[in-house]
Write a protein that holds these residues in place. Sequence first.
Motif, PDB file in Angstrom:
ATOM      1  N   TYR A 257       0.854  -1.178   0.000  1.00  0.00           N
ATOM      2  CA  TYR A 257       0.000   0.000   0.000  1.00  0.00           C
ATOM      3  C   TYR A 257       0.896   1.235   0.000  1.00  0.00           C
ATOM      4  O   TYR A 257       2.030   1.192   0.462  1.00  0.00           O
ATOM      5  N   ASP A 265      -3.688   3.536   8.372  1.00  0.00           N
ATOM      6  CA  ASP A 265      -3.612   2.390   9.275  1.00  0.00           C
ATOM      7  C   ASP A 265      -3.019   2.800  10.622  1.00  0.00           C
ATOM      8  O   ASP A 265      -3.499   2.405  11.673  1.00  0.00           O
ATOM      9  N   HIS A 269      -4.654   2.699  14.387  1.00  0.00           N
ATOM     10  CA  HIS A 269      -4.015   2.119  15.579  1.00  0.00           C
ATOM     11  C   HIS A 269      -4.094   3.071  16.758  1.00  0.00           C
ATOM     12  O   HIS A 269      -4.389   2.692  17.882  1.00  0.00           O
TER      13      HIS A 269
ATOM     14  N   THR B  66     -10.346  -5.340   4.524  1.00  0.00           N
ATOM     15  CA  THR B  66      -9.087  -5.300   5.277  1.00  0.00           C
ATOM     16  C   THR B  66      -8.755  -6.679   5.840  1.00  0.00           C
ATOM     17  O   THR B  66      -9.644  -7.504   6.059  1.00  0.00           O
ATOM     18  N   ARG B  68      -6.364  -8.061   9.022  1.00  0.00           N
ATOM     19  CA  ARG B  68      -5.486  -7.736  10.139  1.00  0.00           C
ATOM     20  C   ARG B  68      -4.958  -9.022  10.751  1.00  0.00           C
ATOM     21  O   ARG B  68      -5.720  -9.955  10.997  1.00  0.00           O
ATOM     22  N   ARG B  72      -2.615  -6.081  13.389  1.00  0.00           N
ATOM     23  CA  ARG B  72      -1.986  -5.139  12.453  1.00  0.00           C
ATOM     24  C   ARG B  72      -2.380  -5.459  11.014  1.00  0.00           C
ATOM     25  O   ARG B  72      -2.477  -6.643  10.652  1.00  0.00           O
ATOM     26  N   ASP B  73      -2.546  -4.415  10.219  1.00  0.00           N
ATOM     27  CA  ASP B  73      -2.902  -4.592   8.812  1.00  0.00           C
ATOM     28  C   ASP B  73      -1.746  -5.299   8.088  1.00  0.00           C
ATOM     29  O   ASP B  73      -0.590  -4.863   8.173  1.00  0.00           O
ATOM     30  N   THR B  76       0.251  -3.011   5.432  1.00  0.00           N
ATOM     31  CA  THR B  76       1.111  -1.923   5.886  1.00  0.00           C
ATOM     32  C   THR B  76       2.185  -2.438   6.854  1.00  0.00           C
ATOM     33  O   THR B  76       3.074  -1.704   7.229  1.00  0.00           O
ATOM     34  N   THR B  81       4.051  -9.500   9.164  1.00  0.00           N
ATOM     35  CA  THR B  81       3.289 -10.640   8.645  1.00  0.00           C
ATOM     36  C   THR B  81       4.212 -11.807   8.312  1.00  0.00           C
ATOM     37  O   THR B  81       3.954 -12.949   8.710  1.00  0.00           O
TER      38      THR B  81
END
Lengths: 276, 306
Positions: A257, A265, A269, B66, B68, B72-73, B76, B81
């Motif tokens: 992204y 994002d 958070h 989305t 997660r 967390r995404d 991003t 991940t």
Amino acid sequence: MSATRDEKLGLGLASQVWDLFHIQLTNWRWSWPQMVLTGMLAPLVSIAALGLFARNSGHGATEYVLTGSVTMAILFETQNKIASNFAFMRGNGAFEYYAALPVRREALILATLGAFSLLSLPAVAVTLLLGSALLDVPLSFSPLAPVALVLALLPSAGLGAFIGSRSATIEQASSLSLATTLLMMAAGPVAVPPELLPDALTWIGHANPAVYASDSLRHSLTSPSPTSALSDMAVLAAFSLAVWVLTSTRMHWRARYGRRAAGQDQRAHLTEGRHT
Amino acid sequence: MPEDAPYAYEVEGLYKHYAGTPEPANADISFRIRQGEFFGLLGSNGAGKTSLVKQMIGLVRPDGGTVRLLGRDVFTHPRFTTVNVGYMPQTAFALNSLTVREAVYFSAHLRGMASRATAKRERDAVLELLGLGHLAGKVARQLSGGERRLLQIAVTLTASPPVLILDEPTNELDPSRRRQVWQLLRDLNQRDGRTIILITHNAIEAEQVIERVGILKAGRLVALGAPAELKASLRSQVHLSITLDDTQPLGLLPDYVHVQSQHRGRVVALVDAADLPHLTKDVNLAQFPEFTMHTATLEDVYVSYA
């Protein structure tokens, strides 16, 4: 519950490159002699064929044949093989495998370029030494020669990575890369002196990295001229940078992204943090 | 898995439509998986499982929605991940030219086991765990299909990622190896608390280990819940399997026995639970060479949605 792992875990770029470089070399541990032989074939045929005509055109022409053939060896050994290798990795799931690890795409590109550049050295050396003997062109190594060789390798290696990473199949990558190699050999004074070429080809050659590769090798190996070699090397460095940017940004890897999405994002958070 | 455990995955409104295809690969998919859960993802070929998983690990960008991971995404936080998810794809093994020892070592090291000595210890432990020690010096491409599958599992387990996504882990394995893998996954889930997401066609085997299942059809999540909940929806039907001998015609079975398939005297049929008492009165079941009866399995649920 199993503990979440810190994202700082994972290797630095240099260690990633080193591991991937090892993996690439290990892949070729049994077949590198065949690779060297096939890489020498076209350049030696070129030396034999063009050498016959070049002898009548003077010493300068034979120098062009020699460094042009070494450039051809570089193109076959790096550009074509890297293109096939990247297309193969894309097809067999290796891209996906590496992309699912904490590995940067730049590490994979650098490691592959490094491994294939190293693997190309025997073919380049044999072509140079055998060609020098066959064409009777004495070699006079300048200290700039190793740098010239590396810079001659980089644009074609990067171009191979770009072709391979964007091709749908290994066949498409091979044919595209071969066509590019032949075009690069023909477009400009790579293996033939400019005075024997039509003006249009000489003019087109200004945009051809193979011309500068051949020139830099000639100016550092057969007729040392540090100033000319340095100017050729500067152009090769610019080509390398351009191809690097092209490959490292256009190669399929993980989905990413933009900064805006990342910012959103982060804001999400922070909002969550306030609520909890 | 504690019911109040935090979420490992939160997938919200996921939508993916590949250019040049008539239908979306995934449409409006939302579900959550808790940490320490053993989750199954079922669906026929082309149902959108692989596409969904690739978005869950950030390899493919969704057109909407989305994903997660552990809060967390995934798009991003790509490094977070990759460090926290061990993904085993169904595709061919990417490190086929390496020996078993090299493949596991490099995977452990690249996954972030920073010191080479630690990576080597991890390699030896994982090879031992999967019973691959005797194959350590063999090149991956020379292994049998089942051995290579075990190697893929070994490579995925290196560096102990807390979330494992395994696509058909027992494909090509013989029955004893399959048992070994199911036991291993059960241990990793129950003993180590790893979140395991299993993508499979093998609903019968998966039923033994998974706590919740999602069923995909044509890119949509058509069922989500515990196997028992989903099976309850089919509880009104009983499955019969009857073998007829050469002298027994199919007409022996009453009309309320709905034959699903018939091959060489073997009949598979469904009967409403309400008709079961009649069946035992109307037909002498002991006359058949073979007769079995069971309530719905997870596979029946899967087939009913497919």
